[in-house]
Structure formats: structure tokens, C-alpha cells
Design a protein around this motif. Structure first.
Motif, PDB file in Angstrom:
ATOM      1  N   TRP A 186     -67.628  35.966 -10.624  1.00  0.00           N
ATOM      2  CA  TRP A 186     -66.999  35.429 -11.832  1.00  0.00           C
ATOM      3  C   TRP A 186     -67.480  36.157 -13.081  1.00  0.00           C
ATOM      4  CZ3 TRP A 186     -62.862  33.202 -13.382  1.00  0.00           C
ATOM      5  CH2 TRP A 186     -62.093  32.480 -12.467  1.00  0.00           C
ATOM      6  N   MET A 187     -68.748  36.551 -13.111  1.00  0.00           N
ATOM      7  CA  MET A 187     -69.239  37.343 -14.242  1.00  0.00           C
ATOM      8  C   MET A 187     -68.433  38.634 -14.364  1.00  0.00           C
ATOM      9  SD  MET A 187     -73.046  38.930 -15.004  1.00  0.00           S
ATOM     10  CE  MET A 187     -73.022  40.113 -13.666  1.00  0.00           C
ATOM     11  N   GLU A 188     -68.222  39.298 -13.234  1.00  0.00           N
ATOM     12  CA  GLU A 188     -67.472  40.562 -13.241  1.00  0.00           C
ATOM     13  C   GLU A 188     -66.034  40.332 -13.699  1.00  0.00           C
ATOM     14  OE1 GLU A 188     -68.066  41.675  -9.188  1.00  0.00           O
ATOM     15  OE2 GLU A 188     -70.173  42.247  -9.495  1.00  0.00           O
ATOM     16  N   ARG A 189     -65.438  39.252 -13.230  1.00  0.00           N
ATOM     17  CA  ARG A 189     -64.045  38.971 -13.594  1.00  0.00           C
ATOM     18  C   ARG A 189     -63.899  38.654 -15.083  1.00  0.00           C
ATOM     19  NH1 ARG A 189     -60.030  34.548 -10.713  1.00  0.00           N
ATOM     20  NH2 ARG A 189     -58.255  34.913 -12.089  1.00  0.00           N
ATOM     21  N   ILE A 190     -64.830  37.843 -15.607  1.00  0.00           N
ATOM     22  CA  ILE A 190     -64.783  37.499 -17.038  1.00  0.00           C
ATOM     23  C   ILE A 190     -64.970  38.747 -17.887  1.00  0.00           C
ATOM     24  CG2 ILE A 190     -66.011  36.273 -18.871  1.00  0.00           C
ATOM     25  CD1 ILE A 190     -66.645  34.110 -16.666  1.00  0.00           C
ATOM     26  N   ASN A 191     -65.911  39.592 -17.514  1.00  0.00           N
ATOM     27  CA  ASN A 191     -66.169  40.795 -18.306  1.00  0.00           C
ATOM     28  C   ASN A 191     -64.974  41.745 -18.311  1.00  0.00           C
ATOM     29  OD1 ASN A 191     -68.696  40.023 -19.228  1.00  0.00           O
ATOM     30  ND2 ASN A 191     -69.797  40.999 -17.546  1.00  0.00           N
ATOM     31  N   GLU A 192     -64.192  41.728 -17.246  1.00  0.00           N
ATOM     32  CA  GLU A 192     -62.962  42.532 -17.230  1.00  0.00           C
ATOM     33  C   GLU A 192     -61.974  42.073 -18.299  1.00  0.00           C
ATOM     34  OE1 GLU A 192     -61.368  42.301 -13.304  1.00  0.00           O
ATOM     35  OE2 GLU A 192     -62.929  43.574 -12.414  1.00  0.00           O
ATOM     36  N   GLU A 193     -62.009  40.779 -18.635  1.00  0.00           N
ATOM     37  CA  GLU A 193     -61.084  40.219 -19.639  1.00  0.00           C
ATOM     38  C   GLU A 193     -61.468  40.618 -21.063  1.00  0.00           C
ATOM     39  OE1 GLU A 193     -58.343  38.265 -19.101  1.00  0.00           O
ATOM     40  OE2 GLU A 193     -58.558  38.352 -16.915  1.00  0.00           O
ATOM     41  N   GLN A 194     -62.726  41.002 -21.251  1.00  0.00           N
ATOM     42  CA  GLN A 194     -63.235  41.461 -22.556  1.00  0.00           C
ATOM     43  C   GLN A 194     -63.033  40.429 -23.670  1.00  0.00           C
ATOM     44  OE1 GLN A 194     -61.393  45.458 -22.866  1.00  0.00           O
ATOM     45  NE2 GLN A 194     -63.388  46.268 -22.263  1.00  0.00           N
ATOM     46  N   PHE A 195     -63.470  39.210 -23.421  1.00  0.00           N
ATOM     47  CA  PHE A 195     -63.488  38.198 -24.478  1.00  0.00           C
ATOM     48  C   PHE A 195     -64.528  38.596 -25.523  1.00  0.00           C
ATOM     49  CE2 PHE A 195     -61.947  35.695 -20.837  1.00  0.00           C
ATOM     50  CZ  PHE A 195     -60.862  35.046 -21.410  1.00  0.00           C
ATOM     51  N   PRO A 196     -64.189  38.530 -26.806  1.00  0.00           N
ATOM     52  CA  PRO A 196     -65.138  38.982 -27.833  1.00  0.00           C
ATOM     53  C   PRO A 196     -66.424  38.156 -27.889  1.00  0.00           C
ATOM     54  CG  PRO A 196     -63.212  37.927 -28.834  1.00  0.00           C
ATOM     55  CD  PRO A 196     -62.905  38.099 -27.388  1.00  0.00           C
ATOM     56  N   HIS A 197     -66.367  36.889 -27.485  1.00  0.00           N
ATOM     57  CA  HIS A 197     -67.545  36.011 -27.584  1.00  0.00           C
ATOM     58  C   HIS A 197     -68.233  35.840 -26.229  1.00  0.00           C
ATOM     59  CE1 HIS A 197     -64.693  33.405 -25.729  1.00  0.00           C
ATOM     60  NE2 HIS A 197     -65.395  32.300 -25.868  1.00  0.00           N
ATOM     61  N   ALA A 198     -67.782  36.577 -25.226  1.00  0.00           N
ATOM     62  CA  ALA A 198     -68.311  36.351 -23.872  1.00  0.00           C
ATOM     63  C   ALA A 198     -68.538  37.666 -23.141  1.00  0.00           C
ATOM     64  CB  ALA A 198     -67.354  35.454 -23.082  1.00  0.00           C
ATOM     65  N   GLU A 199     -69.507  38.434 -23.648  1.00  0.00           N
ATOM     66  CA  GLU A 199     -69.944  39.635 -22.943  1.00  0.00           C
ATOM     67  C   GLU A 199     -71.130  39.213 -22.077  1.00  0.00           C
ATOM     68  OE1 GLU A 199     -71.772  44.014 -23.935  1.00  0.00           O
ATOM     69  OE2 GLU A 199     -70.533  43.059 -25.451  1.00  0.00           O
ATOM     70  N   ILE A 200     -70.855  38.934 -20.818  1.00  0.00           N
ATOM     71  CA  ILE A 200     -71.831  38.233 -19.981  1.00  0.00           C
ATOM     72  C   ILE A 200     -72.759  39.212 -19.269  1.00  0.00           C
ATOM     73  CG2 ILE A 200     -72.067  36.712 -17.973  1.00  0.00           C
ATOM     74  CD1 ILE A 200     -69.494  35.353 -18.978  1.00  0.00           C
ATOM     75  N   THR A 201     -74.060  39.004 -19.503  1.00  0.00           N
ATOM     76  CA  THR A 201     -75.070  39.870 -18.892  1.00  0.00           C
ATOM     77  C   THR A 201     -76.074  39.084 -18.067  1.00  0.00           C
ATOM     78  OG1 THR A 201     -76.430  39.705 -20.880  1.00  0.00           O
ATOM     79  CG2 THR A 201     -74.918  41.583 -20.759  1.00  0.00           C
ATOM     80  N   GLU A 202     -76.045  37.742 -18.171  1.00  0.00           N
ATOM     81  CA  GLU A 202     -77.079  36.924 -17.527  1.00  0.00           C
ATOM     82  C   GLU A 202     -76.474  35.978 -16.496  1.00  0.00           C
ATOM     83  OE1 GLU A 202     -80.042  37.718 -18.223  1.00  0.00           O
ATOM     84  OE2 GLU A 202     -80.088  38.465 -20.279  1.00  0.00           O
ATOM     85  N   LEU A 203     -77.209  35.781 -15.402  1.00  0.00           N
ATOM     86  CA  LEU A 203     -76.847  34.796 -14.385  1.00  0.00           C
ATOM     87  C   LEU A 203     -78.045  33.881 -14.158  1.00  0.00           C
ATOM     88  CD1 LEU A 203     -74.981  37.008 -11.732  1.00  0.00           C
ATOM     89  CD2 LEU A 203     -73.943  35.398 -13.357  1.00  0.00           C
ATOM     90  N   SER A 204     -77.896  32.619 -14.499  1.00  0.00           N
ATOM     91  CA  SER A 204     -78.943  31.620 -14.311  1.00  0.00           C
ATOM     92  C   SER A 204     -78.650  30.887 -13.006  1.00  0.00           C
ATOM     93  CB  SER A 204     -78.939  30.649 -15.496  1.00  0.00           C
ATOM     94  OG  SER A 204     -79.794  29.550 -15.256  1.00  0.00           O
ATOM     95  N   MET A 205     -79.367  31.268 -11.955  1.00  0.00           N
ATOM     96  CA  MET A 205     -79.109  30.669 -10.643  1.00  0.00           C
ATOM     97  C   MET A 205     -80.319  30.886  -9.745  1.00  0.00           C
ATOM     98  SD  MET A 205     -76.235  33.366  -9.230  1.00  0.00           S
ATOM     99  CE  MET A 205     -76.666  35.036  -8.664  1.00  0.00           C
ATOM    100  N   GLY A 206     -80.510  29.941  -8.841  1.00  0.00           N
ATOM    101  CA  GLY A 206     -81.663  30.009  -7.947  1.00  0.00           C
ATOM    102  C   GLY A 206     -82.782  29.116  -8.430  1.00  0.00           C
ATOM    103  N   MET A 207     -83.302  28.294  -7.493  1.00  0.00           N
ATOM    104  CA  MET A 207     -84.391  27.376  -7.798  1.00  0.00           C
ATOM    105  C   MET A 207     -85.499  27.570  -6.759  1.00  0.00           C
ATOM    106  SD  MET A 207     -81.802  24.287  -8.928  1.00  0.00           S
ATOM    107  CE  MET A 207     -83.008  23.073  -9.433  1.00  0.00           C
ATOM    108  N   SER A 208     -86.434  26.654  -6.732  1.00  0.00           N
ATOM    109  CA  SER A 208     -87.631  26.845  -5.903  1.00  0.00           C
ATOM    110  C   SER A 208     -87.310  27.143  -4.443  1.00  0.00           C
ATOM    111  CB  SER A 208     -88.531  25.600  -5.978  1.00  0.00           C
ATOM    112  OG  SER A 208     -89.108  25.493  -7.256  1.00  0.00           O
TER     113      SER A 208
END
Length: 232
Positions: A186-208
Motif C-alpha cells: 500500500w505504501m508503494e501504491r500510494i506513492n505512485e499516486e503522488q499526493f502532495p501531503h503523503a510522500e510515505i517513507t515510514e512503516l510502523s508495524m511489528g510488535m514484540s
């Protein structure tokens, strides 16, 4: 160094080895993965100990519990609000916490934007996406993500810095892999859309229980509670 700090340091060193191994397996740079210490079950003294041994990122889930801890330690470290955020609590979070990891609805975006405008700041947020589809979890349905980004694109005081998800709690961490892979896609797909307020570089996932698999699938922030701050 106190006895408590020594115990935390030893746990952190064991976690470090596991992170490094996961990065080697997946061909990633260790510097691209950051630990958020999830401190909802510990007191302010433990947060001080974590900061003292070099942990930089502190994650809190509940506003009422977090405020006294932030009052004491807020000038040190980087504070992340990682729990479900009610709109009436936004004014207490924005300006104190650097990142909000749980942006999941339009009413919350509007309130964060309004508060950001009042403080003249741009608030970095993580869009929470319910990749697993579990009814017990918060987050946007993947089908609603692009529409949500279009609806928020005119909000000048919000920046979508990343995506966040919670995987199902399973015995075998491998079972969580499709969820983490899904968020990265989904990060890759969103970045393809090039939203001006959503240049996504971070993924917050994974716990203990599953952070190594999350790292292998691209996590940049892992949220560690019990493996780090609970006694052995």
C-alpha cells in the motif's frame, strides 16, 4: 548505571542482535529500523531509564496516562502517540507528541489539522490501515485509503509520513507476514499516486512477538513493549 538500567540494557542488546539478523536476512540497513519503546504499562522512572540507555522513541497509548509521563520527560526523546485517539483528546496530544500513529478517520484528521493550524505546525501522521480486516482492530479499510487521501489533500497542517497496521496476534509470526507485506504494497501504491501531503517513507508495524518478520517486510518503526520493558 542502576540495576534497572542494566536489565533494560541487556534486553535491548538481545533485541539489537535479532534486529541485525533480520536486516541481514532481508538485505536492509540496520539504521533504517527504529525502536519505539511502548511504555503504557510502566511508570515514569522506567521511561527515564530507557532514555538513559539510549532509547530515543517513546510510544504511549492512552492520553490520561501519558500526560504526567510527558510532563516529566517530554523534553527528552521523540514521543509517538500510538493508541486510538479520540477527537476530544487531540488538543492534549498535538504539540506534545511528535507523531500520531493512529489517523483512521476524517473527523480525526479535521481536528488534528485544526489544532496544527492553531499551533502553526504541520503534524506528521501515520495512516492506520486495517490490513487484516479484523473487526476488533481500528484503521481504515484498504478500499477506503485512496479516497481518504484525496479528502485530506487540502489539509495544510497534516503530513502523512507513514502507514501503521496491527497484525493478528498469532503463535507463529510467519502467519503475520501477509499483513506486513500488504502494508508495504500500500505504501508503494500510494506513492505512485503522488499526493502532495503523503510522500510515505515510514512503516510502523511489528510488535514484540513478530517484529523480525515485520522488519523483513520493510518496517521502519517497530513498537516493542513486553520484550523490552517487562521483566524477564
Amino acid at each position: 548505571m542502576t540495576h534497572e538500567q542494566q536489565l533494560l540494557k541487556e534486553r535491548l542488546e538481545r533485541i539489537e542482535k535479532r534486529i541485525e539478523a533480520a536486516c541481514i536476512r532481508s538485505g536492509r540497513n540496520r539504521n533504517d529500523v527504529k525502536i519505539i519503546a511502548v511504555t503504557k504499562y510502566v511508570d515514569g522512572d522506567t521511561i527515564g531509564d530507557l532514555l538513559e540507555i539510549g532509547v530515543k522513541n517513546i510510544g504511549e497509548n492512552r492520553v490520561q496516562d501519558a500526560l504526567p509521563k510527558h510532563e516529566r520527560w517530554g523534553q527528552r526523546g521523540i514521543w509517538h502517540f500510538i493508541g486510538h485517539l479520540q477527537t476530544n483528546k487531540v488538543k492534549e496530544v498535538i504539540g506534545r507528541f511528535t507523531y500520531v500513529h493512529s489517523l483512521d478517520r476524517l473527523s480525526l484528521a479535521e481536528e488534528i489539522n485544526k489544532r496544527g493550524q492553531a499551533l502553526n505546525i504541520v503534524v506528521p501522521c501515520f495512516l492506520q490501515v486495517n490490513i487484516s480486516g479484523e473487526e476488533t482492530k481500528f484503521g481504515l479499510s484498504p478500499n477506503d485509503v485512496l479516497a481518504f487521501l484525496r479528502e485530506t489533500s487540502n489539509m495544510k497542517h497534516i503530513r502523512i509520513a507513514g502507514l501503521m497496521t496491527m497484525a493478528p496476534h498469532v503463535e507463529d509470526p510467519e502467519e503475520a507476514r501477509p499483513v506486513f507485506k500488504g502494508l508495504r504494497e500500500w505504501m508503494e501504491r500510494i506513492n505512485e499516486e503522488q499526493f502532495p501531503h503523503a510522500e510515505i517513507t515510514e512503516l510502523s508495524m511489528g510488535m514484540s512477538n513478530d517484529f523480525e518478520v515485520a522488519i523483513e517486510e520493510g518496517a521502519t518503526y517497530i513498537r516493542l513493549g513486553s520484550v523490552l520493558v517487562k521483566p524477564d
